[in-house]
Design an enzyme around this catalytic site. Structure first.
Site, mmCIF file in Angstrom:
data_model
loop_
_atom_site.group_PDB
_atom_site.id
_atom_site.type_symbol
_atom_site.label_atom_id
_atom_site.label_comp_id
_atom_site.label_asym_id
_atom_site.label_seq_id
_atom_site.Cartn_x
_atom_site.Cartn_y
_atom_site.Cartn_z
ATOM 1 C CE LYS A 64 -4.157 -1.895 2.132
ATOM 2 N NZ LYS A 64 -5.182 -1.756 3.163
ATOM 3 C CG ASP A 100 -8.332 0.396 3.468
ATOM 4 O OD1 ASP A 100 -9.096 -0.376 2.875
ATOM 5 O OD2 ASP A 100 -7.087 0.241 3.491
HETATM 6 P P1 NAP Z 1 0.015 -1.446 9.711
HETATM 7 O O1 NAP Z 1 0.110 -0.186 8.929
HETATM 8 O O2 NAP Z 1 1.117 -2.442 9.665
HETATM 9 O O3 NAP Z 1 -0.215 -1.034 11.261
HETATM 10 C C1 NAP Z 1 -0.318 -1.991 12.265
HETATM 11 C C2 NAP Z 1 -0.572 -1.290 13.619
HETATM 12 O O4 NAP Z 1 -0.861 -2.307 14.575
HETATM 13 C C3 NAP Z 1 0.598 -0.513 14.162
HETATM 14 O O5 NAP Z 1 0.115 0.590 14.864
HETATM 15 C C4 NAP Z 1 1.265 -1.518 15.128
HETATM 16 O O6 NAP Z 1 1.897 -0.914 16.234
HETATM 17 C C5 NAP Z 1 0.054 -2.235 15.660
HETATM 18 N N1 NAP Z 1 0.349 -3.601 16.112
HETATM 19 C C6 NAP Z 1 0.748 -4.647 15.345
HETATM 20 N N2 NAP Z 1 0.828 -5.774 16.093
HETATM 21 C C7 NAP Z 1 0.501 -5.412 17.352
HETATM 22 C C8 NAP Z 1 0.419 -6.116 18.583
HETATM 23 N N3 NAP Z 1 0.694 -7.423 18.645
HETATM 24 N N4 NAP Z 1 0.044 -5.436 19.697
HETATM 25 C C9 NAP Z 1 -0.224 -4.105 19.620
HETATM 26 N N5 NAP Z 1 -0.157 -3.370 18.507
HETATM 27 C C10 NAP Z 1 0.200 -4.026 17.381
HETATM 28 O O7 NAP Z 1 -1.289 -2.267 9.316
HETATM 29 P P2 NAP Z 1 -2.669 -1.697 8.661
HETATM 30 O O8 NAP Z 1 -2.514 -1.629 7.190
HETATM 31 O O9 NAP Z 1 -3.086 -0.487 9.407
HETATM 32 O O10 NAP Z 1 -3.661 -2.923 8.952
HETATM 33 C C11 NAP Z 1 -3.990 -3.253 10.271
HETATM 34 C C12 NAP Z 1 -5.017 -4.388 10.295
HETATM 35 O O11 NAP Z 1 -6.214 -3.978 9.661
HETATM 36 C C13 NAP Z 1 -4.573 -5.666 9.556
HETATM 37 O O12 NAP Z 1 -4.962 -6.756 10.349
HETATM 38 C C14 NAP Z 1 -5.379 -5.614 8.270
HETATM 39 O O13 NAP Z 1 -5.659 -6.901 7.766
HETATM 40 C C15 NAP Z 1 -6.660 -4.951 8.747
HETATM 41 N N6 NAP Z 1 -7.379 -4.248 7.662
HETATM 42 C C16 NAP Z 1 -8.678 -4.597 7.446
HETATM 43 C C17 NAP Z 1 -9.382 -3.993 6.425
HETATM 44 C C18 NAP Z 1 -10.805 -4.383 6.144
HETATM 45 O O14 NAP Z 1 -11.277 -4.136 5.024
HETATM 46 N N7 NAP Z 1 -11.539 -4.929 7.092
HETATM 47 C C19 NAP Z 1 -8.760 -3.004 5.621
HETATM 48 C C20 NAP Z 1 -7.444 -2.647 5.907
HETATM 49 C C21 NAP Z 1 -6.751 -3.283 6.933
HETATM 50 P P3 NAP Z 1 3.459 -0.474 16.209
HETATM 51 O O15 NAP Z 1 3.489 0.908 15.631
HETATM 52 O O16 NAP Z 1 3.833 -0.532 17.629
HETATM 53 O O17 NAP Z 1 4.185 -1.490 15.349
#
Ligand code: NAP
Length: 268
Positions: A64, A100
């Site tokens: 992305k 999103d």
């Molecule tokens: P991202 O940019 O990688 O961000 C992940 C975030 O989660 C960061 O703030 C990270 O914190 C935190 N994190 C990761 N593992 C953690 C843990 N074990 N404990 C606490 N905090 C944790 O990911 P993203 O693109 O925002 O996506 C996040 C989630 O949303 C994914 O699971 C994705 O599949 C889902 N999603 C769903 C949809 C939908 O259509 N339903 C759309 C988009 C995304 P740090 O900064 O500390 O690393």
């Protein structure tokens, strides 16, 4: 017209099922496929897409942010979020969008109509969180609170929010009407809980943007306490519907899209 989703891994993506169900229900002959693009091949992305004569595509994990230098233009939402999940190709020009945040908020408004006055806590500060926060900031009156494991993540945030740690969030949970988990903790077989729900108020809506599993351990725990819960399925459907609107100018058949995804999730 041909459409696609690119990512790595991509074989489990439900986007093709969802978009093809929409095309079919609208009597369109368009098609949508999943393309596996590993990081090593990403610098050929323009050739790959152009060779297939694709008119628009979605981008998922882990590309992305990586897609941005390959685009001719990005919209304001993608600029703020720093990530793109939709590309529209017009006369060879690649334009990036991020649907999103709008996808999540469109669904949330339906389960929480008084969203404008809600005190909202978002857990996580990644791309999805930023997109949702940007959408909510456009009309929600109380200042948003965003909690993250790594506080330095907020250095790249230009949005006006209360930035706190996960520990602080845990102790102030009862102050919020809505809590949205945007971290992948609890996704797939991960049984991790992002925070403790000990101080949760019974009236708080607890949400997770993950929908596989349908109820994350976080949502299961909230539901067991008697709270209303809301998962990420609508977000997935509405972000796809918004991509379709960007590509075609038409409204998607939301019901058919959701039905197709649900059917697949139930293994039917
Ligand atoms: P991202 O940019 O990688 O961000 C992940 C975030 O989660 C960061 O703030 C990270 O914190 C935190 N994190 C990761 N593992 C953690 C843990 N074990 N404990 C606490 N905090 C944790 O990911 P993203 O693109 O925002 O996506 C996040 C989630 O949303 C994914 O699971 C994705 O599949 C889902 N999603 C769903 C949809 C939908 O259509 N339903 C759309 C988009 C995304 P740090 O900064 O500390 O690393």
């Amino acid at each position: 017209m041909k459409y696609a989703v690119i990512g790595d891994p991509i074989s489990h993506s439900l986007s093709p099922i969802m978009h093809n169900a929409n095309f079919h229900s609208l009597n369109m002959n368009d098609s949508y496929e999943a393309l596996h693009i590993p990081v090593e091949r990403f610098n050929q992305i323009r050739e790959i897409i152009e060779e297939k004569d694709i008119s628009g595509f979605n981008i998922t994990i882990p590309h992305k942010e990586r897609i941005i230098p390959f685009l001719d233009e990005i919209d304001a939402q993608s600029e703020t979020v720093g990530a793109v999940n939709t590309v529209k190709i017009v006369d060879g020009k690649w334009i990036g969008y991020n649907t999103d945040g709008l996808g999540y908020v469109t669904g949330l408004k339906q389960v929480y109509p008084d969203l404008e006055n809600a005190y909202i806590l978002i857990l996580g500060a990644g791309g999805a969180s930023k997109g949702i926060a940007n959408e909510l900031n456009k009309f929600v009156q109380p200042k948003l609170t965003v909690a993250n494991r790594t506080i330095s993540r907020f250095e790249s945030w230009t949005l006006d929010v209360n930035a706190i740690s996960l520990e602080e969030a845990e102790t102030h949970l009862d102050e919020f009407d809505i809590i949205i988990n945007t971290t992948p903790a609890g996704m797939d077989d991960n049984k991790e809980h992002v925070i403790s729900l000990k101080h949760l108020s019974p009236n708080t809506l607890v949400s997770d943007i993950v929908y596989i599993p349908y109820k994350t351990p976080f949502l299961e725990e909230a539901e067991a306490k008697g709270n209303q819960i809301y998962n990420g399925l609508d977000m997935f459907v509405y972000q796809g519907a918004e991509s379709f609107r960007i590509w075609t100018g038409n409204q998607a058949n939301i019901q058919e899209m959701k039905y197709a995804v649900l059917k697949n999730l139930k293994g039917e």
